[in-house]
Structure formats: C-alpha cells, structure tokens
Design a protein around this motif. Structure first.
Motif, PDB file in Angstrom:
ATOM      1  N   THR A   1       0.835  -1.194   0.000  1.00 42.35           N
ATOM      2  CA  THR A   1       0.000   0.000   0.000  1.00 42.35           C
ATOM      3  C   THR A   1       0.875   1.250   0.000  1.00 42.35           C
ATOM      4  O   THR A   1       1.857   1.330   0.731  1.00 42.35           O
ATOM      5  CB  THR A   1      -0.900   0.003   1.247  1.00 42.35           C
TER       6      THR A   1
ATOM      7  N   THR B   1       1.969   4.636   1.187  1.00 40.58           N
ATOM      8  CA  THR B   1       1.781   5.325   2.462  1.00 40.58           C
ATOM      9  C   THR B   1       2.290   6.765   2.419  1.00 40.58           C
ATOM     10  O   THR B   1       2.413   7.396   3.463  1.00 40.58           O
ATOM     11  CB  THR B   1       2.476   4.560   3.602  1.00 40.58           C
TER      12      THR B   1
ATOM     13  N   LEU C   1      -6.628   4.880   8.926  1.00 39.80           N
ATOM     14  CA  LEU C   1      -6.310   3.869   7.928  1.00 39.80           C
ATOM     15  C   LEU C   1      -5.534   2.728   8.566  1.00 39.80           C
ATOM     16  O   LEU C   1      -4.532   2.957   9.247  1.00 39.80           O
ATOM     17  CB  LEU C   1      -5.475   4.512   6.819  1.00 39.80           C
TER      18      LEU C   1
ATOM     19  N   THR D   1      -3.651  -0.818   7.487  1.00 36.77           N
ATOM     20  CA  THR D   1      -3.185  -1.648   6.385  1.00 36.77           C
ATOM     21  C   THR D   1      -2.816  -3.027   6.914  1.00 36.77           C
ATOM     22  O   THR D   1      -2.419  -3.163   8.066  1.00 36.77           O
ATOM     23  CB  THR D   1      -1.953  -1.043   5.690  1.00 36.77           C
ATOM     24  N   ASP D   2      -2.950  -4.041   6.060  1.00 38.19           N
ATOM     25  CA  ASP D   2      -2.500  -5.371   6.464  1.00 38.19           C
ATOM     26  C   ASP D   2      -1.233  -5.736   5.696  1.00 38.19           C
ATOM     27  O   ASP D   2      -0.753  -4.968   4.864  1.00 38.19           O
ATOM     28  CB  ASP D   2      -3.605  -6.416   6.304  1.00 38.19           C
TER      29      ASP D   2
ATOM     30  N   GLN E   1      -3.780  -4.681   1.663  1.00 43.70           N
ATOM     31  CA  GLN E   1      -5.169  -4.231   1.748  1.00 43.70           C
ATOM     32  C   GLN E   1      -5.274  -3.112   2.774  1.00 43.70           C
ATOM     33  O   GLN E   1      -4.418  -2.969   3.640  1.00 43.70           O
ATOM     34  CB  GLN E   1      -6.088  -5.386   2.145  1.00 43.70           C
ATOM     35  N   ARG E   2      -6.360  -2.348   2.689  1.00 44.80           N
ATOM     36  CA  ARG E   2      -6.540  -1.258   3.642  1.00 44.80           C
ATOM     37  C   ARG E   2      -7.998  -1.133   4.054  1.00 44.80           C
ATOM     38  O   ARG E   2      -8.899  -1.426   3.286  1.00 44.80           O
ATOM     39  CB  ARG E   2      -6.035   0.059   3.068  1.00 44.80           C
TER      40      ARG E   2
ATOM     41  N   GLN F   1     -10.397   1.869   5.853  1.00 42.62           N
ATOM     42  CA  GLN F   1     -10.451   3.265   6.268  1.00 42.62           C
ATOM     43  C   GLN F   1     -11.713   3.484   7.072  1.00 42.62           C
ATOM     44  O   GLN F   1     -12.760   2.892   6.772  1.00 42.62           O
ATOM     45  CB  GLN F   1     -10.423   4.177   5.047  1.00 42.62           C
TER      46      GLN F   1
END
Length: 71
Positions: free
Chosen positions: A2, A4, A37, A39-40, A44-45, A47
């Motif tokens: 993701t 950032t 937010l 994230t993994d 994935q994210r 929100q």
C-alpha cells in the motif's frame, strides 16, 4: 504494498521489522469519514472515521474483543 505517502504513522503491529506488517495511520488529507487507515501485510486497507476507530478502541479496552483471541 500500500502507498503510504502523505500518511502519518501511528503504530505497527508486528514488532521491529520492515516487512509490510499491519500498520495504523492517519491520513490528514482524507475526508473525515475515512481519516483513520489500517493496512494489512497483504497490501489491503481499511479506512474509517475517528469516531469509528474510537469505538473500536473502547471495545478493546473493555474486553469485548477478547474472545477473538481465544478462537
């Protein structure tokens, strides 16, 4: 992974590594209902608003989520 850029890091949830672990950020440029937010490690994210996140924190503090760890 993701992107950032522009996000303010709050916490990492794996320890002392840089392997793409789950992380918590604040996105100061996002609409209020999507400012927090998570994230993994798969990119994935999720929100959510600050109010939604506060509710999650309150549930965790109260022990309401402890059963998840016992599964």
């Amino acid at each position: 992974m993701t992107d950032t850029n522009g996000l303010e890091p709050v916490a990492a949830f794996c320890g002392n590594c840089n392997c793409g672990c789950p992380q918590l950020y604040v996105d100061p440029n996002a609409p209020a209902d999507r400012r927090v937010l998570l994230t993994d490690d798969f990119g994935q994210r999720v929100q959510m608003s600050a109010d939604q996140f506060a509710s999650l924190v309150d549930e965790a503090k109260s022990g309401a989520l402890d059963a998840v760890l016992k599964a």
